[in-house]
Design an enzyme around this catalytic site. Structure first.
Site, short mmCIF file in Angstrom:
data_model
loop_
_atom_site.label_atom_id
_atom_site.label_comp_id
_atom_site.label_asym_id
_atom_site.label_seq_id
_atom_site.Cartn_x
_atom_site.Cartn_y
_atom_site.Cartn_z
N LYS A 79 65.07 54.61 41.40
CA LYS A 79 65.06 54.64 39.93
C LYS A 79 64.07 55.68 39.41
CE LYS A 79 64.41 51.24 36.19
NZ LYS A 79 64.07 49.82 35.94
N SER A 153 67.05 47.61 32.89
CA SER A 153 66.87 49.04 32.79
C SER A 153 67.26 49.81 34.06
CB SER A 153 65.40 49.35 32.48
OG SER A 153 64.55 48.86 33.50
N SER A 177 65.38 43.47 34.86
CA SER A 177 65.96 44.82 34.95
C SER A 177 66.63 45.15 36.27
CB SER A 177 64.89 45.87 34.65
OG SER A 177 64.57 45.86 33.28
#
Length: 476
Positions: A79, A153, A177
């Protein structure tokens, strides 16, 4: 010979071990799929291009020499909040930052296991929201329906795995997330115990709310990735004892007492699960009962846990946002959160964190009677792209809390949870269920999730979205 684009870590490891393909071919295939999907899925902020190919060639030499490591030559993604040497860590923000000089600890461990990092996936700005959209990169879209978000996210990581761009990816979870995008992308997503996976160079990110965790199509793949990245850095504040997640995925969980909890903690939104989510989670509970577990409705005593979450979350945003060199480029909602974080920081945050011991006792009392808590991961299926556009900070939070009221309490507690796929709506949109446990219970949750997977075989379903040629920014 190339592997199936939806093949997981286990298949990639097998074809490399048996000499049916090379790491270079796997990595080149992954990079080509990423590029071809960027105009529709838009999962990646950066790819590593020829650097990743060079590392794959090195992996092939090592494999030919007989070296064996858990992920030697396998392409994976991480990420945009995670440091990868040579790439900026923009965490979903606009602007420019100097490239990271060294890998974060989790990436260091991935490389030590032989993995090839092909790129960094999109995240919403500073990981605040359950969607992955923003002016810095556009909208990341759900492979199951490109009109909808894959969640956030860690939406870029989830979309990358769900679309078959990489076999597994690393995300982070500060309020759901990992679990929310796993639910909305038909994946397994593990939120580990706080400290299980190092966040170094951060010792205690987002006031203890955030952890890193894997996203994969199967429990075994998620467990393997967790085994590879788990372990502390010497400077970490939290250092739990190691677990064997892969062994747990092969182990029968035994007969467990499972609490099915429908009511979320107080969020002032009166949110309850969408009828199709309720039907799917009910069917999953019935499957657990059929497998021999005792399942009954019960509810953790959440109390006013939100009063502890809000100051910790906003203070964490303020701390991370302060590192951005161009604050004027941040979303107005981020700047609102920053102001709240500065107001609620210091003594209020210390008081919120001090309550955690009492919260452990009160909420953890449910584990005197049950081994696992089962809840929906979200109250709703994935929203459409643009649902949150133009909303004020307050309206964004209210809309988010209504759709996602279940995940964030376990971040306050620091305890582990796993999302497992729970079905598809009539429109083909995925949703999921959480298996939640007390401190250090990952192995039990993983064993239970693997048993469910063997029965329900959710990994056999694949998204219908086509991957149309496009482009991606490539760092050479």
């Amino acid at each position: 010979m190339s592997t199936d684009e939806f093949g997981g870590l286990a298949e990639h490891i097998r074809v490399l071990r048996d000499g049916h393909t090379s790491s270079e071919e796997l990595v080149r295939d992954a990079l080509q799929r990423i590029e071809a999907s960027q105009s529709t899925i838009n999962a990646f902020r950066w790819t590593r291009g020829e650097r990743a190919v060079d590392e794959a060639r090195d992996a092939d030499r090592r494999l030919a020499a007989g070296e064996r490591l858990p992920l030697l030559g396998v392409p994976v993604a991480v990420k945009d909040d995670t440091d990868v040497a040579g790439l900026p860590t923009l965490f979903g923000c606009s602007g420019e930052l100097a490239p990271a000089q060294r890998d974060g600890e989790a990436v260091r461990r991935l490389r030590a296991a032989g993995a090839v990092i092909v790129g960094k996936t999109n995240s919403c700005e500073l990981g605040q929201w359950p969607f992955t959209e923003g002016p810095a990169f556009g909208a990341t879209r759900n492979p199951w329906s490109t009109d909808h978000t894959p969640g956030g996210s860690s939406g870029g990581s989830a979309a990358a795995v769900a679309a078959g761009l990489v076999p597994a990816a690393l995300g982070s979870d500060g309020a759901g997330s990992v679990r929310i995008p796993a639910a909305w992308s038909h994946l397994v997503g593990i939120k580990p115990q706080r400290g299980r996976v190092s966040l170094h160079p951060y010792a205690d990110a987002f006031q203890g709310l955030a952890v890193n965790g894997p996203l994969a199509r199967t429990v075994a793949d998620a467990a393997l990735l967790l085994d590879v990245v788990q372990g502390p850095h010497a400077e970490d504040l939290h250092q739990p004892a190691a677990i064997d997640a892969s062994a747990a995925a092969r182990r029968d969980p035994g007969r467990l007492r499972i609490a099915l909890a429908w009511r979320p903690p107080l969020t002032l939104t009166r949110s309850m699960p969408h009828p199709e989510v309720r039907r799917g989670v009910t069917a999953l509970a019935e499957a657990l009962a059929r497998l021999g577990h005792h399942v009954e409705e019960a509810r953790p005593r959440y109390g006013l846990i939100g009063l502890a979450f809000v100051p910790r979350a906003t203070a964490g945003i303020a701390e991370v946002a302060a590192l951005h060199p161009e604050p004027a480029l941040l979303d107005p909602r981020t700047r609102t959160a920053m102001r709240h974080g500065r107001t609620l920081g210091g003594r209020v945050v210390r008081a919120a964190r001090a309550r955690e011991v009492r919260q452990h006792r009160r909420i953890g009392a449910i584990f005197d009677s049950y081994d696992v808590v089962l809840t929906p991961t979200t109250a709703a299926p994935p929203p459409r792209i643009g649902t949150f556009d133009g909303l004020s900070a307050w309206r964004t939070d209210a809309t988010m809390a209504a759709a996602c009221p279940y995940a964030w309490p376990w971040n306050v507690l620091g305890w582990p949870g796993i999302n497992v796929p729970a079905g598809l709506t009539a429109d083909g949109l995925p949703f999921g269920a959480q298996l939640l446990g007390p401190a250090g219970s990952e192995e039990r949750l993983i064993s239970l999730a693997a048993q469910l997977e063997a029965d329900l075989r959710w990994y056999e379903k694949r998204p219908p979205a086509p991957l149309i040629p496009g482009s991606v920014p490539v760092e050479q």
